[in-house]
Design a protein around this motif. Structure first.
Motif, PDB file in Angstrom:
ATOM      1  N   GLN A   1       0.809  -1.213   0.000  1.00 19.66           N
ATOM      2  CA  GLN A   1       0.000   0.000   0.000  1.00 19.66           C
ATOM      3  C   GLN A   1       0.852   1.277   0.000  1.00 19.66           C
ATOM      4  O   GLN A   1       1.008   1.951   1.016  1.00 19.66           O
TER       5      GLN A   1
ATOM      6  N   ARG B   1      -4.101   6.699   8.438  1.00 19.49           N
ATOM      7  CA  ARG B   1      -4.346   6.134   7.115  1.00 19.49           C
ATOM      8  C   ARG B   1      -5.370   6.939   6.334  1.00 19.49           C
ATOM      9  O   ARG B   1      -5.214   7.157   5.131  1.00 19.49           O
TER      10      ARG B   1
ATOM     11  N   THR C   1      -3.256   7.292  -1.555  1.00 17.21           N
ATOM     12  CA  THR C   1      -3.376   5.929  -1.033  1.00 17.21           C
ATOM     13  C   THR C   1      -3.968   4.969  -2.056  1.00 17.21           C
ATOM     14  O   THR C   1      -4.062   3.775  -1.786  1.00 17.21           O
ATOM     15  N   ASP C   2      -4.356   5.461  -3.230  1.00 20.49           N
ATOM     16  CA  ASP C   2      -4.901   4.583  -4.271  1.00 20.49           C
ATOM     17  C   ASP C   2      -3.819   4.086  -5.235  1.00 20.49           C
ATOM     18  O   ASP C   2      -4.134   3.476  -6.268  1.00 20.49           O
TER      19      ASP C   2
ATOM     20  N   TRP D   1      -1.946   1.639  -4.948  1.00 12.96           N
ATOM     21  CA  TRP D   1      -1.929   0.177  -5.036  1.00 12.96           C
ATOM     22  C   TRP D   1      -2.752  -0.306  -6.238  1.00 12.96           C
ATOM     23  O   TRP D   1      -2.454  -1.358  -6.820  1.00 12.96           O
TER      24      TRP D   1
END
Length: 872
Positions: free
Chosen positions: A78, A829, A835-836, A838
């Motif tokens: 991640q 988080r 955070t996208d 991944w």
């Protein structure tokens, strides 16, 4: 710019796994054994070129497979881009948002200093360290009785002053509301992009349910920096609950008050503590109790029965204030020493309560308040197979006889005090609207067929009336299902099997078969719980009665699904019809206002009003003029609320009690009889208290709610004729406020009382205009007593042991430490940027796999090398 990962261990695992294709490639390298063949020498050059192509293809495949594994590991790790807030120049002016947790637990006192004072000191250090030109928002998370401003302060002195003005209130800090405060504060300062958000809190378990954080935090412009404060030592005694044992009080039956008291400490000394509680009713001390508590223990304390003398109006309730307080406490070993010195126990208690050795961290939770409804002659309609034809001298009793004697007992002499209920005893064909319009409860038992009374009874329940249906007597389950189920649109909680289960003793030639109540199926419902009664004793009491005959209620998932589906369609159609009727009525009202309404139009308007009253009845006299917000909830929510639920079962597995909501009221089905015959429940005094508790609870639901949480708001409906009256609110601290009347709908008005930040008794007084005394009228129109209490969980300052917390408790799924770690993880988080990434890594994996397939499927040229001998 470095690319950080949330779970870097997966990246390391991916790197290790990526070595696999390389190792396999090296192990499977082709080694050729050269065989000299003169006839083929001319092909050497062609073979060399073909071999180079094959080697390049193998290297490409190895590279794709390695990259595929590396990208998959990176996706699991991640990756994220980081937070833009961390890149802000430290000397750049900043908009600082200080969220100050001022919940009840922050009022914990240690060495004459509140926990909130520690948070304020930390907040002032933050303020002093801000760059010049910064803007500062100071927001109390739980609100303030005096109110507060969302606007940011321009100077540090103003921010410090606002911080000093914050005091603890009797509420819990809720995660969603805290985030909303931060969002609003950031929205009001759009011209300053550099923002820092701080939360000063003790992070109680009840404050931060981890599942409520979610995506809500992602809306914030930056991370929330949690600054935690906590006491060095914890010791607290508090009252978590205070109530009447039987929901409502009357003038004939002495009432028992029950309080629940706790003691928690993390001290190494585990000495018990003696606590003295005092009960006050209408401002007068009426009883006192002393109990001993071990650390971590809670106890229910019953006060002596109290007989109320306040006489309510017939058919209504008088509300009486009550309070329980901890007036003294001491350690048990100190109590013994005090008694040895010859002083009284009570004197020792009061002396040691102020001793420095007896610590009680929060003083506000030493009190609990209540407003008690005292009722008299509440109309209750009993319907059975006999009605007024009942003749005890001829041994001709209706099925409701036992219940009527239980709630309205007859004595050998006249009682001056009015009884709890006013009994109306009828047959089913005598039920009319004028009989039900003032009834608080309707009981139907032993009736063979409800006939045409079902629509009227459904309207009664829709408006908030409660209905109890019991079998017994001539009850016919087939006739009831045909008339009162209607695919879930009748009054039955569930359809009934037309064939009853069991036989009466007189119908059994041999020893009759019987069954009992299954205590395990009912032990968690309030109807079947008794204060200060052990589980074993309660189980023996409830297993005492014998049951010979019952009807079978088909309360299963299939019929519940059909009920919800039918209710959904009905509500949707009703809303369409109501909208159409309201439009037509509005048009006719406009004609009337213009003076062009004809006689035919008047007749049509009356017809439309009758049709509307059929869909949404409003003829119950005691029903408050409350708003219809609950009727405007989503259709799915309203339909789901009508599902039936089994409250208790027999030992043969069949339901004993089935409940269902219809509109604002509820229907309770008892599948056996009440009068002796179908069972021995009525002849068992140890078990008949069930019906007394059920009846009092159902009666209490029809009374106005006067006991509130400090998180709630109170809405008092106001008739249009009283809009000109004066409304004043007296708060527990003695402050008097003038309240305003607000419009809440078409021709609907109310007084809205919010900001209930302090526990205690509130008094809302409605008075006439200034000229009322000159006209000889009573200036006071209405007095509304309210009791407000804070959250009991806020007083629990000691985290439970890890083994004592079950998954899902407090929505944390673990101990306090687990909840804190999870909350911090969510804070971090949910607010990271990028955070996208991944997802891009997964797309890269799929692209590598696709390229591998293309390379493998690419046609290779045939070469003479294929005929050479190859060995490994």
């Amino acid at each position: 710019m470095s690319l950080p990962f949330l779970v870097p261990m997966f990246l390391l695992a991916g790197a290790i796994a990526a070595a696999g294709p390389v190792v396999i490639h090296l192990l499977n390298r082709r080694r050729y054994k050269v065989v000299h063949w003169a006839a083929m020498d001319f092909l050497r050059e062609a073979v060399f070129r073909s071999r180079r192509i094959m080697q390049l293809r193998d290297l490409l495949l190895m590279l794709l497979r390695t990259l595929c594994i590396l990208a998959f590991g990176a996706a699991l790790a991640q990756p994220f881009l980081g937070s833009s807030v961390g890149l802000v120049d430290q000397n750049q002016p900043t908009h600082a948002v200080l969220l100050v947790d001022n919940s009840l637990s922050m009022g914990y006192k240690e060495f004459d200093k509140l926990l909130l004072d520690k948070a304020k000191a930390a907040g002032k250090e933050l303020i002093d360290g801000l760059p010049r030109g910064s803007r500062i928002s100071v927001l109390p998370v739980c609100g303030s009785a005096e109110g507060f401003s969302y606007d940011a302060y321009f100077t540090k002195d103003d921010a410090r002053e606002a911080l000093d003005a914050i005091g603890p209130v009797d509420r819990s800090a809720l995660a969603a509301e805290t985030i909303d405060l931060a969002l609003e504060a950031c929205r009001r300062v759009p011209d300053m992009p550099a923002k820092k958000i701080y939360l000063l809190t003790d992070r109680q378990v009840s404050d931060w349910p981890v599942r409520s954080l979610g995506d809500h935090l992602q809306q914030l412009p930056g991370p929330i920096n949690v600054i935690e404060v906590e006491p060095a030592a914890v010791a607290n005694v508090w009252i978590s609950d205070f109530k009447l044992q039987d929901a409502v009080a009357d003038l004939q039956t002495p009432t028992v008050f029950v309080a629940t008291v706790h003691f928690e400490t993390n001290s190494q000394q585990r000495d018990p503590r003696e606590v003295q509680l005092e009960l006050t009713v209408d401002g007068e001390d009426v009883a006192s109790r002393t109990v001993e508590l071990l650390p971590g223990q809670k106890r229910q304390v019953e006060f002596p029965p109290h007989l109320f003398t306040t006489v309510p109006s017939s058919g209504k309730a008088a509300f009486v204030t009550a309070e329980v307080s901890i007036v003294a406490q001491r350690e048990n070993d100190e109590a013994r020493m005090t008694n040895d010195e010859g002083r009284s126990e009570e004197a020792g208690l009061r002396h040691s309560s102020s001793d420095q050795g007896v610590r009680d961290g929060i003083e506000a939770d030493n009190h609990r308040f209540a407003v008690v409804p005292v009722v008299a002659t509440l109309p209750v309609v009993f319907v059975d197979q006999c009605g007024s034809d009942e003749d005890p001298q001829q041994n001709f009793f209706g099925e409701t006889y036992t219940l009527r004697r239980l709630l309205a007992p007859r004595t050998g002499r006249e009682r001056q005090d009015p009884q709890l209920i006013d009994v109306k005893h009828l047959k089913i064909d005598q039920l009319q609207r004028d009989v039900l319009e003032d009834a608080r409860l309707v009981v139907i038992a032993g009736v063979e067929d409800p006939q045409s009374a079902v629509p009227l009874l459904r309207q009664y329940v829709q408006q908030g009336g409660n209905l109890l249906i019991a079998a017994g007597g001539n009850f016919s389950p087939g006739a009831w299902t045909d008339a009162a189920w209607a695919d879930g649109l009748g009054i039955l909680p569930a359809p009934l099997n037309p064939i009853a289960v069991g036989r009466l003793p007189e119908q059994s030639p041999e020893t009759p078969e019987w069954f009992h109540l299954d205590y395990q199926s009912m032990e968690n419902h309030e109807f079947f719980q008794a204060e200060n009664t052990s589980r074993e004793k309660l189980q023996d009491l409830l297993r005492g009665p014998y049951f010979f005959k019952t009807i079978e209620a088909l309360a299963d998932d299939e019929h519940n699904a059909a009920l919800v589906d039918a209710t959904t369609k009905q509500i949707q159609q009703q809303r369409v019809d109501l909208a159409k009727l309201d439009r037509q009525l509005a048009e006719l009202d406009q004609l009337e206002s213009s003076g062009t309404l004809s006689a035919a139009d008047r007749s049509r308007r009356e017809d439309l009003r009758r049709r509307r009253a059929t869909i949404r009845p409003n003829w119950l006299l005691w029903g408050d003029l409350e708003n219809e917000e609950q009727d405007e909830r989503p259709v799915e929510e309203l339909a789901a609320a009508t599902e039936s639920s089994v409250l208790a079962r027999y030992t043969n597995g069949l339901p004993f009690m089935v409940e269902r909501r219809i509109g604002r009221g509820r229907v309770l089905l008892v599948t056996s009889g009440i009068h002796p015959g179908w069972n021995t429940l009525a002849t068992d005094p140890g078990a008949m208290w069930i019906y007394d508790r059920i009846f009092r609870s159902m009666l209490h639901e029809t009374l106005p709610e006067r006991n509130l949480s400090s998180q709630q708001q109170f809405v008092l409906p106001v008739a249009a004729a009283r809009r000109g009256a004066r409304f004043t609110l007296a708060r527990p601290d003695g402050r008097i406020e003038t309240m305003t009347v607000d419009a809440i709908g078409a021709n609907r008005y109310a007084v809205n009382i919010g900001n209930l930040t302090e526990r205690g008794h509130y008094k809302l007084t409605v008075t006439r205009g200034s000229n009322s005394q000159q006209q000889g009228l009573d200036p006071v129109l209405q007095v509304v007593q309210l009791a407000v209490n804070g959250p009991a969980d806020e007083s629990r300052l000691v985290a439970p042991a890890r083994s004592d917390v079950k998954p899902g408790a407090n929505s944390t799924g673990g101990s306090l430490e687990d909840a804190q770690a999870f909350s911090i993880g969510n804070f971090q988080r949910a607010q990271l940027h990028g955070t996208d990434l991944w997802k891009l890594a997964i797309l890269f994996v799929m692209a590598c796999l696709l390229l591998e397939l293309i390379v493998l499927a690419w046609p290779s040229r045939s070469s003479p090398a294929s005929v050479t001998e190859q060995t490994r």
